[in-house]
Design an enzyme around this catalytic site. Structure first.
Site: not given
Length: 199
Positions: A89-90, A93, A119-120, A139
């Site tokens: 997800g975000r 980051e 993923c992220h 990802y």
């Protein structure tokens, strides 16, 4: 099977499936899972985001469920946990900017404890500099992060997973069944499948 104590690092706009599914599935087989977020306490919530693949050049994003944390980040003692889970997800980051998130991640890598990232989530492992010499996936948009951190990025189907020693990685949530099955093997968890009686 000895139950394990597992830490999960999350933040606002973590991917909905990638936090909900492993959090529930790992508890279902008997493990303790503590989900924590920097600057938040047990009982507080993080927002989640639903990332979907709808034919655009990248994923679309929609609001997900609110997810309730069940442990307090400031109280985490990494040494007391057996394994680490890093959803995507975000959130990765920006929570990778938190020095303690990186220190916690390094503890699991240096102690060779099982780590599952999807993923992220690989952005956190890259920022913690724990991917040198490791083959992993993520990802695809995170492949430069993996390579810059000295890891070998492997492109695989979105529903597959890769294991390299203690590290279990997958590209995105369609891989949950494979990713979690491989993580359970690394954890040493055996799930029995008794034959269903025929009527």
């Amino acid at each position: 099977m000895a139950a394990k104590k597992i830490l999960m690092l999350v933040g606002d706009y973590v991917e909905d499936y990638e936090v909900m599914v492993p959090f529930q599935a790992l508890q279902m087989v008997g493990h303790t899972v503590h989900a924590v977020c920097p600057d938040k306490k047990a009982g507080e919530k993080v927002r989640t985001a639903v990332h979907d693949f709808e034919g655009d050049q990248t994923y679309s994003e929609k609001p997900g469920h609110n997810f309730t944390l069940n442990a307090t980040f400031a109280e985490v003692e990494a040494e007391t946990y057996d394994a680490l889970v890093v959803p995507g997800g975000r959130a990765p980051e920006y929570i990778r900017l938190n020095q303690r998130v990186l220190d916690i991640t390094r503890h699991f890598a240096q102690a060779n404890k099982p780590i599952a990232a999807i993923c992220h989530g690989l952005q956190i492992l890259a920022a913690a500099d724990v991917l040198k010499g490791k083959s992993c996936t993520a990802y695809p948009a995170c492949s430069p992060d993996v390579r810059s951190a000295g890891g070998t990025y492997v492109q695989i189907p979105v529903d597959e997973a890769i294991v390299d020693g203690n590290l279990v990685t997958a590209p995105a949530w369609p891989a949950h069944s494979r990713w979690l099955a491989e993580f359970l093997k690394v954890l040493g968890t055996k799930v029995e499948h008794p034959e269903i009686a025929k009527v």
